[in-house]
Write a protein that holds these residues in place. Structure first.
Motif, PDB file in Angstrom:
ATOM      1  N   CYS A  94       2.430  -4.970   2.972  1.00  0.00           N
ATOM      2  CA  CYS A  94       3.544  -5.524   2.474  1.00  0.00           C
ATOM      3  C   CYS A  94       3.981  -6.765   3.100  1.00  0.00           C
ATOM      4  O   CYS A  94       5.237  -7.419   2.730  1.00  0.00           O
ATOM      5  CB  CYS A  94       4.363  -4.967   1.808  1.00  0.00           C
ATOM      6  SG  CYS A  94       5.589  -4.191   2.842  1.00  0.00           S
ATOM      7  N   CYS A 153       8.386  -4.023   1.226  1.00  0.00           N
ATOM      8  CA  CYS A 153       8.851  -2.523   0.680  1.00  0.00           C
ATOM      9  C   CYS A 153      10.111  -2.195   0.813  1.00  0.00           C
ATOM     10  O   CYS A 153      10.299  -1.166   0.292  1.00  0.00           O
ATOM     11  CB  CYS A 153       7.536  -1.849   0.530  1.00  0.00           C
ATOM     12  SG  CYS A 153       7.480  -1.002   2.166  1.00  0.00           S
ATOM     13  N   SER A 155       0.801  -1.090   0.054  1.00  0.00           N
ATOM     14  CA  SER A 155      -0.045   0.063  -0.064  1.00  0.00           C
ATOM     15  C   SER A 155       0.909   1.360   0.035  1.00  0.00           C
ATOM     16  O   SER A 155       1.042   1.878  -1.091  1.00  0.00           O
ATOM     17  CB  SER A 155      -0.803  -0.013   1.209  1.00  0.00           C
ATOM     18  OG  SER A 155      -1.794   1.225   1.129  1.00  0.00           O
ATOM     19  N   CYS A 156       1.551   1.547   1.103  1.00  0.00           N
ATOM     20  CA  CYS A 156       2.297   2.947   1.528  1.00  0.00           C
ATOM     21  C   CYS A 156       3.596   2.804   0.587  1.00  0.00           C
ATOM     22  O   CYS A 156       4.007   3.901   0.084  1.00  0.00           O
ATOM     23  CB  CYS A 156       2.349   3.192   2.821  1.00  0.00           C
ATOM     24  SG  CYS A 156       3.820   2.026   3.654  1.00  0.00           S
ATOM     25  N   ARG A 157       4.263   1.842   0.628  1.00  0.00           N
ATOM     26  CA  ARG A 157       5.613   1.556   0.216  1.00  0.00           C
ATOM     27  C   ARG A 157       6.645   2.439   1.003  1.00  0.00           C
ATOM     28  O   ARG A 157       7.683   2.846   0.461  1.00  0.00           O
ATOM     29  CB  ARG A 157       5.785   2.171  -1.348  1.00  0.00           C
ATOM     30  CG  ARG A 157       5.059   1.403  -2.368  1.00  0.00           C
ATOM     31  CD  ARG A 157       5.130   1.715  -3.789  1.00  0.00           C
ATOM     32  NE  ARG A 157       4.484   0.873  -4.749  1.00  0.00           N
ATOM     33  CZ  ARG A 157       4.829  -0.260  -5.113  1.00  0.00           C
ATOM     34  NH1 ARG A 157       6.246  -0.800  -4.975  1.00  0.00           N
ATOM     35  NH2 ARG A 157       4.420  -0.963  -6.301  1.00  0.00           N
ATOM     36  N   GLY A 173       7.041   1.767   4.529  1.00  0.00           N
ATOM     37  CA  GLY A 173       7.561   1.030   5.771  1.00  0.00           C
ATOM     38  C   GLY A 173       6.361   1.549   6.987  1.00  0.00           C
ATOM     39  O   GLY A 173       6.703   1.321   7.818  1.00  0.00           O
ATOM     40  N   GLN A 174       5.190   1.907   6.479  1.00  0.00           N
ATOM     41  CA  GLN A 174       4.388   2.701   7.413  1.00  0.00           C
ATOM     42  C   GLN A 174       3.047   1.863   7.583  1.00  0.00           C
ATOM     43  O   GLN A 174       2.396   2.453   8.497  1.00  0.00           O
ATOM     44  CB  GLN A 174       3.948   3.968   6.929  1.00  0.00           C
ATOM     45  CG  GLN A 174       5.440   4.960   7.100  1.00  0.00           C
ATOM     46  CD  GLN A 174       5.182   6.298   6.457  1.00  0.00           C
ATOM     47  OE1 GLN A 174       4.123   6.440   5.821  1.00  0.00           O
ATOM     48  NE2 GLN A 174       5.918   7.211   7.056  1.00  0.00           N
ATOM     49  N   CYS A 175       2.629   0.808   6.807  1.00  0.00           N
ATOM     50  CA  CYS A 175       1.475   0.491   6.855  1.00  0.00           C
ATOM     51  C   CYS A 175       1.150  -1.132   6.928  1.00  0.00           C
ATOM     52  O   CYS A 175       0.235  -1.697   7.367  1.00  0.00           O
ATOM     53  CB  CYS A 175       0.540   0.682   5.674  1.00  0.00           C
ATOM     54  SG  CYS A 175       0.939  -0.434   4.297  1.00  0.00           S
ATOM     55  N   SER A 176       2.279  -1.622   6.693  1.00  0.00           N
ATOM     56  CA  SER A 176       2.325  -3.265   6.782  1.00  0.00           C
ATOM     57  C   SER A 176       1.606  -4.157   5.990  1.00  0.00           C
ATOM     58  O   SER A 176       1.353  -5.279   5.975  1.00  0.00           O
ATOM     59  CB  SER A 176       1.972  -3.729   8.448  1.00  0.00           C
ATOM     60  OG  SER A 176       0.581  -3.795   8.618  1.00  0.00           O
TER      61      SER A 176
END
Ligand code: FES
Length: 364
Positions: free
Chosen positions: A319, A349, A310-312, A314-317
């Protein structure tokens, strides 16, 4: 690099409480697979902004996958630009730009017994999990649901109906701050102590999540049966339409970041050809030419794999994957905590190779 986003039509806006509205999207048949989800996942929505063009926000899906519905629930907060905009402007028939579902706050087996803790609008993903477990699973469901007062209880009617329909499987305990004060750690622990064999999910304001999680740890709930929804903050712009995006907030606009982020061991990046075996969507892939010049997610995408993200940043998990063998080093990690890292979970990501051979799965 940006994420593929899609314009979806809003078919319904439902007033759940004074401060909370559900937004139902129509997903056209050709996007059914793209927008397939599991209970507990979220959508990232582009909210128009005069100042920055758009702001990106993540909102949990409160509907269930098997219903075929895509419904998010948005609680309006005093200073929340996006939630206020959505409440003031969004009507049925409007369109919004949306990213496909993401997130790892989801049960692995709906037949488990579930101990669910929700604080305020933290009920949103928890509702999806509870309903999915009741309608598609076979176990017991216990929900501890804390709110400020009776008027702020989102899904009160739906929960009442579920409790009546599944009288032998669902217990809902409403905790009202106006009546009982905030639940203390001791009270939460005493409650959870009755259900130590259950799988726990926790979503709510940071102090609430911390108190519940601490209680579960004290009761020796193993890591595999203890899940909490992390604060999701999109500092970048996954939609790629404007240069600047305001910091975004997830399920609970009021949630603080907590203090559980883990330190990634700073292993050196391997720059030679790295062999990586990947299990994704039940299929096994092996590549022997990851040169350490790009993160795992980008490498897999270049190979034509449909890896989640999603965010690419490292902020949303969204991936998240699990490293079964070898080591990676992450450029940035704002969402995984020390326990996640100890379990081998990494953000694709942000992951660069730190050993010459790696085995990774997305089905952990
Ligand atoms: Fe959000 Fe990797 S895509 S952390």
């Amino acid at each position: 690099m940006t994420t593929d986003s899609y314009l979806l039509t809003v078919t319904e806006v439902i007033e759940e409480t004074e401060d909370a509205r559900s937004i139902v999207f129509e997903v056209p048949p050709e996007l059914t697979d793209t927008f397939a989800y599991v209970p507990g996942q979220f959508l990232t929505v582009a909210v128009p902004s005069e100042r920055t063009g758009l702001v990106a926000r993540c909102y949990s899906l409160s509907s269930t996958p098997h219903s075929g519905r895509h419904q998010i629930t948005v609680k309006r907060t005093v200073d929340g630009y996006a939630s206020n905009w959505l409440h003031a402007n969004l009507r049925a028939g409007d369109t919004l730009r949306v990213l496909p579902p993401s997130g790892i706050f989801s049960p692995k087996d709906l037949d488990d017994d579930f101990l669910l803790f929700a604080g305020g609008s933290g009920i949103t993903p928890v509702m999806s999990i509870a309903r999915s477990a009741l309608e598609k699973g076979s176990g017991q469901v216990v929900l501890f649901y804390a709110n400020r007062d009776e008027r702020s209880v989102i899904f009160a009617g739906a929960l009442q109906e579920l409790a009546a329909r599944y009288a032998d499987r669902l217990v809902v305990v409403h905790w009202l701050e106006s009546v009982q004060g905030l639940p203390s750690a001791a009270q939460l622990k005493a409650f959870a102590a009755h259900f130590t064999t259950y799988t726990a999910f926790v979503c709510g304001p940071a102090p609430f999540m911390k108190a519940v999680t601490d209680s579960l740890k004290e009761l020796d709930f193993p890591r595999a049966r203890r899940h909490q929804e992390k604060f999701v903050s999109l500092g970048g712009n996954p939609f790629g339409e404007v240069e600047e995006v305001l910091a975004a907030q997830a399920v609970l606009d009021e949630v603080d970041d907590g203090d559980e982020e883990g330190d990634e061991p700073g292993a050196a990046v391997v720059t030679g050809p790295v062999t990586v075996e990947v299990e994704l969507d039940g299929e096994q892939h092996t590549f022997d030419d990851w040169a350490g010049d790009k993160p795992l997610l980008e490498f897999l995408e270049d190979k034509g794999l449909d890896a989640p993200f999603s965010c690419r940043e490292g902020q949303c998990s969204a991936c998240a994957c699990m490293v079964l063998e070898g080591e990676v080093t992450m450029r940035n990690n704002e969402v995984l905590d020390a326990e996640d890292l100890a379990d081998g979970i990494r953000l694709a990501c942000q992951s660069m190779p730190a050993s010459e051979k790696l085995r990774i799965t997305y089905s952990g």
